[in-house]
Design a protein around this motif. Structure first.
Motif, PDB file in Angstrom:
ATOM      1  N   LEU A 273       0.842  -1.192   0.000  1.00 25.98           N
ATOM      2  CA  LEU A 273       0.000   0.000   0.000  1.00 25.98           C
ATOM      3  C   LEU A 273       0.877   1.242   0.000  1.00 25.98           C
ATOM      4  O   LEU A 273       1.828   1.334   0.772  1.00 25.98           O
TER       5      LEU A 273
ATOM      6  N   VAL B  63       0.615   5.453   0.347  1.00 22.04           N
ATOM      7  CA  VAL B  63      -0.192   6.630   0.648  1.00 22.04           C
ATOM      8  C   VAL B  63       0.728   7.833   0.479  1.00 22.04           C
ATOM      9  O   VAL B  63       1.830   7.863   1.021  1.00 22.04           O
TER      10      VAL B  63
ATOM     11  N   THR C 105      -2.628   5.781   6.530  1.00 20.22           N
ATOM     12  CA  THR C 105      -1.870   4.550   6.279  1.00 20.22           C
ATOM     13  C   THR C 105      -2.296   3.456   7.251  1.00 20.22           C
ATOM     14  O   THR C 105      -2.513   2.308   6.854  1.00 20.22           O
TER      15      THR C 105
ATOM     16  N   PHE D   6      -5.769   2.137   6.183  1.00 22.84           N
ATOM     17  CA  PHE D   6      -5.716   1.263   5.005  1.00 22.84           C
ATOM     18  C   PHE D   6      -5.042  -0.068   5.337  1.00 22.84           C
ATOM     19  O   PHE D   6      -5.463  -1.122   4.862  1.00 22.84           O
TER      20      PHE D   6
ATOM     21  N   ARG E 132      -7.568  -2.160   7.251  1.00 22.61           N
ATOM     22  CA  ARG E 132      -8.623  -2.618   6.333  1.00 22.61           C
ATOM     23  C   ARG E 132      -8.108  -3.725   5.420  1.00 22.61           C
ATOM     24  O   ARG E 132      -8.812  -4.701   5.149  1.00 22.61           O
ATOM     25  N   ALA E 133      -6.867  -3.597   4.946  1.00 19.35           N
ATOM     26  CA  ALA E 133      -6.276  -4.638   4.103  1.00 19.35           C
ATOM     27  C   ALA E 133      -6.135  -5.938   4.883  1.00 19.35           C
ATOM     28  O   ALA E 133      -6.435  -7.024   4.377  1.00 19.35           O
TER      29      ALA E 133
END
Length: 79
Positions: free
Chosen positions: A34, A36, A57, A60, A63-64
């Motif tokens: 990821l 950001v 960050t 995310f 959530r990942a």
């Protein structure tokens, strides 16, 4: 950025586009990478910019992780 993802790197300063007000994070969460990035062209990045990118960050990354574990992603920023 301790504690975000399985591997991480962050930087503040000039980006590849030479924008002085950039903050970039790259984290690996399981099989995902990821990125950001925030740009502020009017002035150098400050501590508030860094805190915002770190919060996004973290959200995310969580959530990942939730999605990879078969859960419905629910993580939010703490702002």
């Amino acid at each position: 950025m301790p504690g975000v993802g399985d591997q991480r790197v962050g930087t503040r300063g000039f980006s590849l586009t030479q924008v002085p007000g950039s903050v970039i994070t790259v984290v690996r969460v399981g099989s995902l990478e990821l990125t950001v990035q925030a740009f502020k062209s009017s002035s150098p990045a400050d501590d508030d910019d860094v805190a915002t990118v770190e919060a996004v960050t973290r959200m995310f990354a969580e959530r990942a992780r939730q999605a990879q574990n078969g859960q419905t992603p629910t993580a939010r920023t703490q702002q």
